[in-house]
Design a protein around this motif. Structure first.
Motif, PDB file in Angstrom:
ATOM      1  N   ILE A 290      25.465  63.607 115.554  1.00 28.92           N
ATOM      2  CA  ILE A 290      24.300  65.461 114.995  1.00 28.92           C
ATOM      3  C   ILE A 290      23.238  65.450 116.278  1.00 28.92           C
ATOM      4  N   GLN A 291      23.178  66.921 116.370  1.00 27.75           N
ATOM      5  CA  GLN A 291      22.159  67.552 117.748  1.00 27.75           C
ATOM      6  C   GLN A 291      21.317  68.445 116.920  1.00 27.75           C
ATOM      7  N   PRO A 292      19.760  67.565 116.476  1.00 26.51           N
ATOM      8  CA  PRO A 292      19.016  68.502 115.080  1.00 26.51           C
ATOM      9  C   PRO A 292      18.075  68.632 116.631  1.00 26.51           C
ATOM     10  N   HIS A 293      17.803  70.479 116.134  1.00 33.44           N
ATOM     11  CA  HIS A 293      16.912  70.707 116.296  1.00 33.44           C
ATOM     12  C   HIS A 293      15.963  71.260 115.395  1.00 33.44           C
ATOM     13  N   ALA A 294      15.946  70.986 114.257  1.00 28.61           N
ATOM     14  CA  ALA A 294      14.112  72.004 113.889  1.00 28.61           C
ATOM     15  C   ALA A 294      14.100  70.330 111.914  1.00 28.61           C
ATOM     16  N   LEU A 295      13.170  71.294 111.660  1.00 33.71           N
ATOM     17  CA  LEU A 295      13.481  70.342 110.238  1.00 33.71           C
ATOM     18  C   LEU A 295      12.346  71.429 109.455  1.00 33.71           C
ATOM     19  N   ILE A 296      12.901  70.844 108.369  1.00 34.03           N
ATOM     20  CA  ILE A 296      12.904  72.075 107.150  1.00 34.03           C
ATOM     21  C   ILE A 296      12.261  71.524 105.596  1.00 34.03           C
ATOM     22  N   PHE A 297      10.781  72.253 105.399  1.00 35.19           N
ATOM     23  CA  PHE A 297      10.438  71.392 103.993  1.00 35.19           C
ATOM     24  C   PHE A 297      10.621  72.273 103.145  1.00 35.19           C
ATOM     25  N   ASP A 298      11.448  72.487 101.931  1.00 32.89           N
ATOM     26  CA  ASP A 298      11.917  72.829 100.750  1.00 32.89           C
ATOM     27  C   ASP A 298      10.563  73.449  99.945  1.00 32.89           C
ATOM     28  N   GLY A 299      10.021  72.718  99.697  1.00 33.44           N
ATOM     29  CA  GLY A 299       8.931  72.529  98.485  1.00 33.44           C
ATOM     30  C   GLY A 299       9.366  71.425  97.430  1.00 33.44           C
ATOM     31  N   LEU A 300      10.124  70.870  97.950  1.00 31.61           N
ATOM     32  CA  LEU A 300      10.207  69.856  97.521  1.00 31.61           C
ATOM     33  C   LEU A 300      11.254  68.310  98.046  1.00 31.61           C
ATOM     34  N   ARG A 301      11.689  68.252  99.403  1.00 30.20           N
ATOM     35  CA  ARG A 301      12.559  67.886 100.148  1.00 30.20           C
ATOM     36  C   ARG A 301      12.582  67.837 101.152  1.00 30.20           C
ATOM     37  N   TRP A 302      12.306  67.189 102.673  1.00 27.50           N
ATOM     38  CA  TRP A 302      12.522  67.331 103.728  1.00 27.50           C
ATOM     39  C   TRP A 302      14.349  67.856 104.205  1.00 27.50           C
ATOM     40  N   HIS A 303      14.216  68.912 105.220  1.00 29.59           N
ATOM     41  CA  HIS A 303      15.894  68.799 105.640  1.00 29.59           C
ATOM     42  C   HIS A 303      15.945  68.990 107.729  1.00 29.59           C
ATOM     43  N   VAL A 304      16.759  68.314 107.701  1.00 35.00           N
ATOM     44  CA  VAL A 304      16.725  68.064 109.138  1.00 35.00           C
ATOM     45  C   VAL A 304      17.812  69.115 109.400  1.00 35.00           C
ATOM     46  N   ARG A 305      17.448  70.203 110.655  1.00 27.81           N
ATOM     47  CA  ARG A 305      18.992  71.337 110.580  1.00 27.81           C
ATOM     48  C   ARG A 305      19.319  70.706 112.017  1.00 27.81           C
ATOM     49  N   ALA A 306      20.687  70.736 111.768  1.00 27.63           N
ATOM     50  CA  ALA A 306      21.258  69.814 112.707  1.00 27.63           C
ATOM     51  C   ALA A 306      22.564  70.125 113.746  1.00 27.63           C
ATOM     52  N   TYR A 307      22.857  70.255 114.390  1.00 20.66           N
ATOM     53  CA  TYR A 307      24.774  70.803 114.559  1.00 20.66           C
ATOM     54  C   TYR A 307      24.798  69.085 114.348  1.00 20.66           C
ATOM     55  N   CYS A 308      26.406  69.725 113.474  1.00 23.55           N
ATOM     56  CA  CYS A 308      27.440  68.289 113.277  1.00 23.55           C
ATOM     57  C   CYS A 308      28.010  68.030 114.542  1.00 23.55           C
ATOM     58  N   ASN A 309      28.958  67.170 114.956  1.00 20.63           N
ATOM     59  CA  ASN A 309      29.682  66.752 115.633  1.00 20.63           C
ATOM     60  C   ASN A 309      31.321  67.136 114.872  1.00 20.63           C
ATOM     61  N   LYS A 310      31.360  66.350 113.736  1.00 24.49           N
ATOM     62  CA  LYS A 310      31.928  65.847 113.305  1.00 24.49           C
ATOM     63  C   LYS A 310      32.400  67.331 112.496  1.00 24.49           C
ATOM     64  N   ASN A 311      32.260  68.013 111.627  1.00 23.54           N
ATOM     65  CA  ASN A 311      32.174  69.590 111.689  1.00 23.54           C
ATOM     66  C   ASN A 311      31.935  70.028 112.494  1.00 23.54           C
ATOM     67  N   ASN A 312      32.241  70.615 113.758  1.00 24.02           N
ATOM     68  CA  ASN A 312      31.839  71.048 114.613  1.00 24.02           C
ATOM     69  C   ASN A 312      30.859  72.578 114.496  1.00 24.02           C
ATOM     70  N   ASP A 313      29.173  72.647 113.641  1.00 26.34           N
ATOM     71  CA  ASP A 313      28.797  73.318 112.775  1.00 26.34           C
ATOM     72  C   ASP A 313      27.043  73.293 112.437  1.00 26.34           C
ATOM     73  N   PHE A 314      26.359  74.035 112.598  1.00 18.94           N
ATOM     74  CA  PHE A 314      24.921  73.569 111.913  1.00 18.94           C
ATOM     75  C   PHE A 314      25.013  73.334 110.617  1.00 18.94           C
ATOM     76  N   ARG A 315      24.349  72.157 110.052  1.00 17.63           N
ATOM     77  CA  ARG A 315      24.215  72.069 109.130  1.00 17.63           C
ATOM     78  C   ARG A 315      23.080  71.321 108.590  1.00 17.63           C
ATOM     79  N   ASP A 316      22.692  71.518 107.418  1.00 18.89           N
ATOM     80  CA  ASP A 316      20.805  70.560 107.097  1.00 18.89           C
ATOM     81  C   ASP A 316      22.127  69.473 106.419  1.00 18.89           C
ATOM     82  N   PHE A 317      20.742  68.432 106.860  1.00 13.56           N
ATOM     83  CA  PHE A 317      21.362  67.187 105.902  1.00 13.56           C
ATOM     84  C   PHE A 317      19.431  66.436 105.603  1.00 13.56           C
TER      85      PHE A 317
END
Length: 281
Positions: free
Chosen positions: A148-175
């Protein structure tokens, strides 16, 4: 009104904004200063904002003026209440009349986050790197390597996510940050960046209104609660984060009664954000 001028000014703004007054003892207790030094802080504040405070001899404190209240309201208070609570939570006795037991927050169990796993992800964000790391998902219950190629962290109120480009899916996704595991390896410089993330850079207006099943008096109460103007509240949001916002507002599903629902999306807003919502399974 800016809280960035001086940390001590930020404390004064929050204390006066929510309690209506401040005195030297507040500054002494909060910042462990001498009374003379604390007096100088208040003097500097009053020199910078001469119309904001007025000394009240009976209270032995500086009281908020209408000029202060107007500026504080215009500056927006949604986040400053949390800042105020944080300020008094870490202050010594005497800063506020409020006791810890009078201000409580319902705590939800946060997802387990391993700092050892987070470090390489933070480095990848800082240095714009690709990273190969194990990730588990509901669809793949065994850890699989993801680049993955991460560029940001996101807190949704309960858990943290990583916003990143996924090389497998060829798209930006949240992990989900707590679902990373295993040794991380860096795979060179990133080739996809935040500027390339269309949903991240697209701002949409999430517009809410009171549930139409309420009567006019009930609607007015809800409109006051959510600081609506002309019956609506507009919340500019990154398209990538729309679903998190709907969950936070508890409008990701429709409730059986208006008392449970309270607010809904306007029809136009629902149509505008639909392309950015998860597709039904």
């Amino acid at each position: 009104m800016s809280n960035e001028i001086h940390p001590r000014f930020a404390f004064i703004n929050n204390l006066v904004g929510w309690e209506g007054q401040v005195n030297t003892t507040h500054i002494v207790s909060k910042f462990q200063l001498s009374r003379q030094a604390a007096s100088n802080v208040l003097k500097q504040y009053r020199e910078q904002y001469p119309t904001y405070l007025q000394y009240n001899t009976s209270e032995k404190a500086y009281i908020a003026t209408k000029h202060f209240d107007n500026a504080f309201t215009l500056a927006g208070t949604a986040n400053s209440f949390s800042q105020y609570l944080a300020a008094i939570a870490y202050a010594d006795d005497g800063v506020s009349r409020l006791q810890p037991s009078t201000v409580l927050e319902v705590e939800a169990p946060l997802r387990n986050i391993n700092p050892i796993q987070v470090r390489p992800i933070l480095r990848a964000i800082r240095e714009q790197l690709q990273i190969d790391i194990g990730y588990i998902s509901l669809s793949s219950p065994n850890y699989l390597d993801r680049i993955i190629q991460p560029h940001a962290l996101i807190f949704d109120g309960l858990r943290w996510h990583v916003r990143a480009y996924c090389n497998k899916n060829n798209d930006f996704r949240d992990f989900t940050l707590s679902r990373f595991n295993g040794e991380a390896a860096f795979e060179g410089k990133a080739t996809h960046f935040a500027a390339d993330d269309e949903k991240w850079n697209t701002i949409v207006d999430v517009v809410i209104e009171a549930d139409p099943r309420f009567n006019p008096e009930q609607k007015h109460i809800i409109e006051q609660d959510f600081q609506m103007t002309h019956g609506q509240k507009v919340i500019p949001t990154r398209a990538a984060l729309v679903n998190y916002l709907l969950r936070r507002l508890h409008i990701d599903s429709y409730k059986n009664t208006p008392e449970e629902q309270q607010i809904v999306l306007t029809r136009a807003s629902r149509q505008a954000i639909t392309p950015y919502l998860p597709k039904p399974a």
